[in-house]
Design a protein around this motif. Structure first.
Motif, short mmCIF file in Angstrom:
data_model
loop_
_atom_site.label_atom_id
_atom_site.label_comp_id
_atom_site.label_asym_id
_atom_site.label_seq_id
_atom_site.Cartn_x
_atom_site.Cartn_y
_atom_site.Cartn_z
N PRO A 208 0.83 -1.21 0.00
CA PRO A 208 0.00 0.00 0.00
C PRO A 208 0.86 1.26 0.00
O PRO A 208 2.04 1.22 0.35
N VAL A 211 1.04 6.53 3.15
CA VAL A 211 0.03 7.11 4.04
C VAL A 211 -1.02 6.07 4.41
O VAL A 211 -1.46 5.99 5.56
N ASP A 212 -1.42 5.24 3.45
CA ASP A 212 -2.42 4.21 3.73
C ASP A 212 -1.90 3.20 4.74
O ASP A 212 -2.62 2.77 5.64
N ALA A 213 -0.64 2.80 4.58
CA ALA A 213 -0.05 1.82 5.50
C ALA A 213 0.05 2.40 6.92
O ALA A 213 -0.27 1.72 7.90
N ARG A 215 -1.71 4.99 8.15
CA ARG A 215 -3.06 5.26 8.67
C ARG A 215 -3.70 3.97 9.20
O ARG A 215 -4.36 3.98 10.25
N ALA A 216 -3.49 2.86 8.51
CA ALA A 216 -4.08 1.59 8.92
C ALA A 216 -3.54 1.11 10.25
O ALA A 216 -4.21 0.34 10.97
N GLN A 235 5.43 11.97 -1.13
CA GLN A 235 5.08 11.06 -0.03
C GLN A 235 5.36 11.70 1.32
O GLN A 235 4.58 11.57 2.27
N HIS A 242 -0.61 13.97 7.40
CA HIS A 242 -1.30 12.95 8.20
C HIS A 242 -0.94 13.08 9.68
O HIS A 242 -1.83 13.11 10.54
#
Length: 273
Positions: A208, A211-213, A215-216, A235, A242
């Motif tokens: 991913p 940011v997605d990694a 955030r998760a 990035q 974030h």
């Protein structure tokens, strides 16, 4: 908050001692040089300016006078003559003998520094602008004394600095790190005494976005969290937003640097800045 100490830098003449392939996308070049005994650094993300020759040149071409006016004099040399300048981080410094390691990301398509590193051989010559004082303004990783969680993210260009930081942290330091590399073969064994959870994001395996990694993971960021971000500038900016905007980390406790920008050479990036 701690602050960096402004310190003088100088040029060091280097030669390649050996090279070692770390993975499909990374190569380590070990440099030596008689005057490296004056090189000083205590920073694990110590920034350096490396000067490399063009193909066919025996050594990098720089102005004869490397005094205060060296930058302008270097810029005035013809493009195909003046040494290629790129920014790198110091991977390690050793004594007896005096040596430094610099890890190169082998980009595709390859730029001049990647091409040079891929074919570097013992005896090849280079030049580095580096510190003569251990504490200097080119060190960015400076967590406050009250830090209770260190968060790191870096892509392959920042893996050398990130792994050096991890190796330097003392026992008991809580760390959550994400390191992004192109290929699974680029994953490294990081030895650290810190209480570190390290996640490798492999792009070729469909990892991913950064940011997605992050955030998760739903990190428990608090007032004493310290964040270090380095790599592709897009990035880095997204991650900074974030942590500051979504996680509420004090912006003064987020160290960030864009080592490169997608679609731009370092010369173009420097001109844009």
């Amino acid at each position: 908050m701690t602050t960096a100490v402004a310190a003088p830098f100088r040029f060091f003449a280097l030669h390649v001692v050996r090279t070692r392939r770390l993975g499909p996308s990374l190569v380590r070049v070990t440099f030596g040089g008689r005057d490296l005994h004056d090189f000083r650094s205590e920073g694990r993300d110590q920034s350096l300016s490396l000067f490399l020759p063009h193909p066919g040149q025996p050594e990098p071409v720089v102005p004869l006078d490397l005094g205060d006016g060296w930058w302008q004099a270097w810029r005035e040399l013809p493009d195909d003559v003046r040494a290629v300048m790129r920014s790198y981080t110091l991977r390690s410094l050793r004594r007896d003998p005096d040596e430094i390691d610099i890890d190169f990301a082998l980009h595709t398509p390859a730029g001049p520094a990647s091409r040079w590193a891929a074919r570097a051989r013992a005896g090849d010559r280079a030049l580095v602008l580096g510190p003569v004082l251990a504490d200097n303004r080119a060190i960015r990783f400076r967590p406050p004394a009250d830090t209770d969680l260190v968060v790191l993210w870096g892509d392959e260009t920042a893996v050398p600095a990130a792994t050096a930081i991890l190796e330097s942290l003392p026992a008991g330091t809580r760390v959550r790190a994400w390191l992004e590399v192109p290929d699974a073969g680029d994953i490294q064994d990081v030895r650290t005494e810190a209480d570190a959870e390290i996640t490798w994001l492999v792009r070729h395996d469909g990892a991913p976005m950064a940011v997605d990694a992050v955030r998760a993971a739903a990190l428990p960021c608090g007032e004493r969290t310290y964040v270090w971000l380095a790599g592709e500038s897009g990035q880095v900016k997204a991650l900074r937003r974030h942590f500051v905007g979504e996680c509420g980390v004090d912006r003064r406790r987020v160290a960030f640097v864009g080592y490169w920008r997608q679609g731009m050479t370092e010369e173009q990036l420097r001109a844009a800045e």
